[in-house]
Design a protein around this motif. Structure first.
Motif, mmCIF file in Angstrom:
data_model
loop_
_atom_site.group_PDB
_atom_site.id
_atom_site.type_symbol
_atom_site.label_atom_id
_atom_site.label_comp_id
_atom_site.label_asym_id
_atom_site.label_seq_id
_atom_site.Cartn_x
_atom_site.Cartn_y
_atom_site.Cartn_z
ATOM 1 N N SER A 115 0.812 -1.211 0.000
ATOM 2 C CA SER A 115 0.000 0.000 0.000
ATOM 3 C C SER A 115 0.849 1.266 0.000
ATOM 4 N N THR A 116 0.395 2.247 -0.763
ATOM 5 C CA THR A 116 1.015 3.575 -0.768
ATOM 6 C C THR A 116 0.775 4.267 0.568
ATOM 7 N N PHE A 117 -0.295 3.886 1.270
ATOM 8 C CA PHE A 117 -0.758 4.626 2.452
ATOM 9 C C PHE A 117 -0.440 3.930 3.775
ATOM 10 N N SER A 118 0.380 2.867 3.742
ATOM 11 C CA SER A 118 0.652 2.110 4.957
ATOM 12 C C SER A 118 2.072 1.567 4.915
ATOM 13 N N LYS A 119 2.654 1.364 6.109
ATOM 14 C CA LYS A 119 4.001 0.791 6.186
ATOM 15 C C LYS A 119 3.955 -0.728 6.341
ATOM 16 N N ASP A 120 2.751 -1.306 6.317
ATOM 17 C CA ASP A 120 2.612 -2.761 6.453
ATOM 18 C C ASP A 120 3.284 -3.479 5.294
ATOM 19 N N LYS A 121 3.808 -4.676 5.587
ATOM 20 C CA LYS A 121 4.370 -5.502 4.513
ATOM 21 C C LYS A 121 3.263 -5.890 3.556
ATOM 22 N N GLY A 122 3.575 -5.951 2.302
ATOM 23 C CA GLY A 122 2.578 -6.347 1.306
ATOM 24 C C GLY A 122 2.667 -7.836 1.019
ATOM 25 N N THR A 123 2.408 -8.194 -0.231
ATOM 26 C CA THR A 123 2.506 -9.582 -0.683
ATOM 27 C C THR A 123 3.711 -9.708 -1.603
ATOM 28 N N MET A 124 4.529 -10.720 -1.347
ATOM 29 C CA MET A 124 5.717 -10.942 -2.168
ATOM 30 C C MET A 124 5.443 -12.014 -3.213
ATOM 31 N N LEU A 125 5.704 -11.683 -4.479
ATOM 32 C CA LEU A 125 5.592 -12.649 -5.581
ATOM 33 C C LEU A 125 6.963 -13.253 -5.829
ATOM 34 N N LEU A 126 6.998 -14.598 -5.814
ATOM 35 C CA LEU A 126 8.276 -15.298 -5.926
ATOM 36 C C LEU A 126 8.184 -16.448 -6.919
ATOM 37 N N SER A 127 9.352 -16.956 -7.301
ATOM 38 C CA SER A 127 9.373 -18.195 -8.072
ATOM 39 C C SER A 127 8.925 -19.322 -7.155
ATOM 40 N N GLU A 128 8.503 -20.438 -7.743
ATOM 41 C CA GLU A 128 8.026 -21.554 -6.928
ATOM 42 C C GLU A 128 9.130 -22.065 -6.002
ATOM 43 N N GLU A 129 10.357 -22.067 -6.481
ATOM 44 C CA GLU A 129 11.492 -22.539 -5.676
ATOM 45 C C GLU A 129 11.672 -21.664 -4.426
ATOM 46 N N LYS A 130 11.647 -20.329 -4.611
ATOM 47 C CA LYS A 130 11.804 -19.410 -3.476
ATOM 48 C C LYS A 130 10.586 -19.469 -2.568
#
Length: 295
Positions: A115-130
C-alpha cells in the motif's frame, strides 16, 4: 531497455524518477504500452537493471485469497507464486496485470505489492522454488486463492455432425474474427451428432453468434443457443500439483450447496467451474470457507 542513463545517475547516489506507461515504437516515436503499462514499466526496468526487488505501491495493501468486497474474511497472502497470480489475473481477480507478472517470472524478479498509504508488509511474488523456501507450511496449502469472472457468456451449437475436422472449422471461423474462446465442452456423439459448448467474453457475444449461426446453417446443425447469465468460479494453488482430490472436494462443496456445474476446466494449479451467475458469489464464499482460506 537501455539503462545506461539510469545507472549513471544511480552511481551519483541520485534517486531516478522514470515515467511509466510509455516507450518508443519501431519508428522511434513515443507510444503508450497499453493496459497495465505502469506496472510493466516498473518490472521491465527492474529486470534490465538486475534489481534485487521491485515494489509496486498501490491502493491495496497486498494480494488477498479472494476479493475482500465479496468475502470480508479474505486473508492477505504473505507470499504467492508468479504462476498463481497469472492464473488469478486471467480468471477475473483484480490483481497485477499479467504482462508485468510474466516479465517478473521470466527474469526471476521478486515483486512486492504493497500500500502507498501504509508501512505494512505487502505480498511478495516469488518463483516456486523461493516460495517453497519461504513458506514452511506449503504442504498444507492446497488452494491459495479463489476468483470469479462474470464477464463471459456461453454458446452452444446443437446437433452438429460428429466427424473429424468439424471442431477445427468452428473454432477456426471464430479465430478469423479474433474472438477468444475460453472453456470448451463437446458432448459424446449420438446418431452421428453431438453438441459443442464454449465460452467467450460478453463483449464478443454478438459477433460470435453471427459466426455460429452461419456455421450452423453451413453444417446443418439444429440450432445455436446462448446464455449470458453465467459466471466462472475458480480455485488456484500450486499445492494441487502434489495433492489429489482437490477437484473432487470442490465439486462436492458445490453439490452440497445445490449449485449446478455447467462446465469444468482444469490445469495443473487451477480448477474452474461455470455456474449460474446468481450462484456465483455464494459459490465463491463456500469454496473460500471450505478450503480454510480465511485462516
Amino acid at each position: 531497455i537501455n539503462g545506461a542513463r539510469i545507472r549513471k545517475e544511480l552511481a551519483k547516489d541520485k534517486i531516478v524518477i522514470v515515467a511509466g506507461f510509455q516507450g518508443l515504437g519501431e519508428n522511434q516515436e513515443i507510444t503508450t504500452l497499453g493496459r497495465g503499462g505502469s506496472d510493466t514499466t516498473a518490472v521491465a526496468i527492474a529486470a534490465a537493471l538486475k534489481a534485487d526487488l521491485c515494489e509496486i505501491y498501490t491502493d491495496v495493501d497486498g494480494i488477498y485469497t479472494a476479493d475482500p468486497r465479496i468475502i470480508p474474511e479474505a486473508r492477505k497472502l504473505s507470499f504467492v507464486t508468479y504462476d498463481e497470480i497469472l492464473e488469478l489475473a486471467s480468471l477475473g481477480a483484480q490483481v497485477l496485470h499479467s504482462r508485468s507478472v510474466e516479465i517478473a517470472k521470466k527474469y526471476n524478479i521478486p515483486l512486492s505489492v504493497r500500500s502507498t498509504f501504509s508501512k505494512d508488509k505487502g505480498t511478495m511474488l516469488l518463483s516456486e522454488e523461493k516460495y517453497v523456501k519461504e513458506n514452511k507450511n506449503m504442504e498444507k496449502i492446497l488452494v491459495s486463492g479463489v476468483a470469479c469472472d462474470k464477464k463471459e457468456a456461453k454458446i452452444s451449437i446443437v446437433e452438429i455432425p460428429d466427424r473429424p475436422g468439424i471442431a477445427a472449422q468452428v473454432f477456426g471461423e471464430l479465430a478469423d474474427e479474433n474472438i477468444i474462446v475460453d472453456m470448451i465442452i463437446q458432448s459424446a456423439g449420438e446418431d452421428g451428432k453431438n453438441d459443442i459448448s464454449f465460452t467467450v467474453m460478453k463483449d464478443d457475444l454478438e459477433k460470435a453468434l453471427v459466426v455460429m449461426k452461419k456455421m450452423a446453417k453451413k453444417l446443418k446443425a439444429k440450432t445455436v443457443i446462448y446464455d449470458k447469465n453465467i459466471a466462472k468460479v475458480s480455485a488456484v494453488g500450486i499445492g494441487m500439483r502434489s495433492h489429489s482430490g482437490v477437484a473432487a472436494k470442490m465439486f462436492q462443496i458445490l453439490g452440497k450447496a445445490g449449485i449446478n456445474i455447467q462446465m469444468i476446466s482444469t490445469s495443473e494449479i487451477k480448477i474452474s467451474c461455470v455456474v449460474n451467475q446468481d450462484d456465483a458469489d455464494k459459490a465463491l464464499k463456500i469454496i473460500h470457507k471450505e478450503f480454510n482460506l480465511g485462516k
